[in-house]
Structure formats: structure tokens, C-alpha cells
Design a protein around this motif. Sequence first.
Motif, PDB file in Angstrom:
ATOM      1  N   GLY A 139       0.918  -1.170  -0.049  1.00 47.45           N
ATOM      2  CA  GLY A 139      -0.004  -0.105   0.025  1.00 47.45           C
ATOM      3  C   GLY A 139       1.028   1.280  -0.100  1.00 47.45           C
ATOM      4  O   GLY A 139       0.245   2.432   0.073  1.00 47.45           O
ATOM      5  N   ALA A 140       2.029   1.226  -0.116  1.00 49.27           N
ATOM      6  CA  ALA A 140       3.014   2.225   0.013  1.00 49.27           C
ATOM      7  C   ALA A 140       3.927   2.388  -1.221  1.00 49.27           C
ATOM      8  O   ALA A 140       4.280   1.466  -1.843  1.00 49.27           O
ATOM      9  CB  ALA A 140       3.671   2.446   1.167  1.00 49.27           C
ATOM     10  N   ALA A 141       4.493   3.427  -1.574  1.00 48.96           N
ATOM     11  CA  ALA A 141       5.552   3.816  -2.806  1.00 48.96           C
ATOM     12  C   ALA A 141       6.020   5.039  -2.554  1.00 48.96           C
ATOM     13  O   ALA A 141       6.008   5.936  -1.750  1.00 48.96           O
ATOM     14  CB  ALA A 141       4.662   3.605  -4.209  1.00 48.96           C
ATOM     15  N   VAL A 142       7.240   4.897  -3.080  1.00 47.62           N
ATOM     16  CA  VAL A 142       7.925   6.314  -3.203  1.00 47.62           C
ATOM     17  C   VAL A 142       8.078   6.863  -4.575  1.00 47.62           C
ATOM     18  O   VAL A 142       8.354   6.095  -5.622  1.00 47.62           O
ATOM     19  CB  VAL A 142       9.514   6.254  -2.657  1.00 47.62           C
ATOM     20  N   VAL A 143       7.551   7.904  -4.607  1.00 49.73           N
ATOM     21  CA  VAL A 143       7.435   8.596  -6.101  1.00 49.73           C
ATOM     22  C   VAL A 143       8.390   9.681  -6.233  1.00 49.73           C
ATOM     23  O   VAL A 143       8.659  10.741  -5.549  1.00 49.73           O
ATOM     24  CB  VAL A 143       5.974   9.133  -6.186  1.00 49.73           C
ATOM     25  N   THR A 144       9.271   9.729  -7.440  1.00 47.87           N
ATOM     26  CA  THR A 144      10.198  10.755  -7.634  1.00 47.87           C
ATOM     27  C   THR A 144       9.543  11.672  -8.884  1.00 47.87           C
ATOM     28  O   THR A 144       9.029  10.965  -9.880  1.00 47.87           O
ATOM     29  CB  THR A 144      11.435  10.062  -8.307  1.00 47.87           C
ATOM     30  N   VAL A 145       9.650  13.039  -8.564  1.00 43.57           N
ATOM     31  CA  VAL A 145       9.148  13.830  -9.219  1.00 43.57           C
ATOM     32  C   VAL A 145      10.003  14.868 -10.006  1.00 43.57           C
ATOM     33  O   VAL A 145      11.226  14.824  -9.455  1.00 43.57           O
ATOM     34  CB  VAL A 145       7.999  14.616  -8.399  1.00 43.57           C
ATOM     35  N   ASN A 146       9.613  15.553 -10.852  1.00 39.57           N
ATOM     36  CA  ASN A 146      10.410  16.396 -11.824  1.00 39.57           C
ATOM     37  C   ASN A 146      10.948  17.847 -11.246  1.00 39.57           C
ATOM     38  O   ASN A 146      11.920  18.293 -11.681  1.00 39.57           O
ATOM     39  CB  ASN A 146       9.741  16.810 -13.163  1.00 39.57           C
TER      40      ASN A 146
END
Length: 194
Positions: A139-146
Motif C-alpha cells: 500500500g505504499a510507494a516512493v514517487v520521484t518527481v520532476n
Amino acid sequence: MAEPWPDGLCPQQMSWGCVYNSRAFTSTLSNAQQIVSYPGAYWTCSMSFSALTRTQERLLTSLIGRLQGMAGTIQVPATTRQRADNIGAPVLAAAASTNAYSLSVSGLTANGIVFRAGDYITLEGVMFEVVADATAMGGAAVVTVNKRVRAGIPAGTAIEYQVPWCEMRLTGDVFSVDLQPLTCSATIELREAF
């Protein structure tokens, strides 16, 4: 409060882009360069409306009137990056600190890749582009953004991923419509508001 984008008003052409806040320093002795990146990147958008009906013209001019030039803000949808799938109700699991490039996300019901590189997401009116696939586990994730987070975003903030939008303002106070006998056309230029 940002104006919602009016239903029935669709541009014939849109140009999206991001202006990053980097500076180059060049040595006068060796011509070597150093690049420094600062927070403060922002989205820009140009919209062209051609062959507007009189009803659509009224929608556009009344919208500009409510914005009062650069003073007001509007929720500009990123129509090409909308999603129809359901990955749960993602929220920030931990506060996103100023200058962060990655977001800790929870509330995901799907497993596997939940965000793909190129997806847009919105948090508190700020739109980000996902730059690497994000995989959910438990249920979790790490999201890398611009772009860097400009100001901290608290934990529990909802993430809009199905209909992402950016809070924007006009880049100038002057607006006009080109009128023809049966149709009209116009172009507006916007930049992210913060």
C-alpha cells in the motif's frame, strides 16, 4: 480560491512546459561551467482557441473577466495525462519537505507499478511529473518527481492522479479575441501560480 476550468471550453492546441530555476557559472580562466539548481521551477502553458462558437467565446471571455488579468488563478487540467484506472486513495505518508524530489505515498490498493514515468499528479494545487516508475508494496510507494517541493506539504495530503491539474495565472493583463462573422479565436498564456 482558484477558478475551476469551465466545461465545454477546449483549446485546439496546448503547449506545456516547465521552467527550471538553474544558473550557470562559467570560469573566465578555463571556461569550465558549474550549474546550480534552485527551487522555484514552474509550469507554463499556452492555449490556442480557434473556431470558437459564440457560446464558447462567452465562456472564455467571462473566465478571463473573473480572473481579472494576472490577479486570479485557475485550475488548468492536464488533459493528455488523465487516467481512468483506480489505484486507491493515495495520500502523502510523510510530510514532503521543502526541496524534496521524492514523495512517500500511502493509501494505494494496487500492487506493482502504480505511477509510470510521465504521469502527472497534483498536491495542493501544485502539479508534478513522475520521472521514474513507482512500485507499490503493502500500500505504499516512493514517487520521484520532476521539480523540487517549493514549500512543505503536510502528511495526509490527498494526491490527485486521475485528473491532474495545475493552479495557474495569466502571464499578462491584456486579452483580446479575434472575431470573424461566425467564429472567433484567441490565445492565452499562463504560468503556475505560487
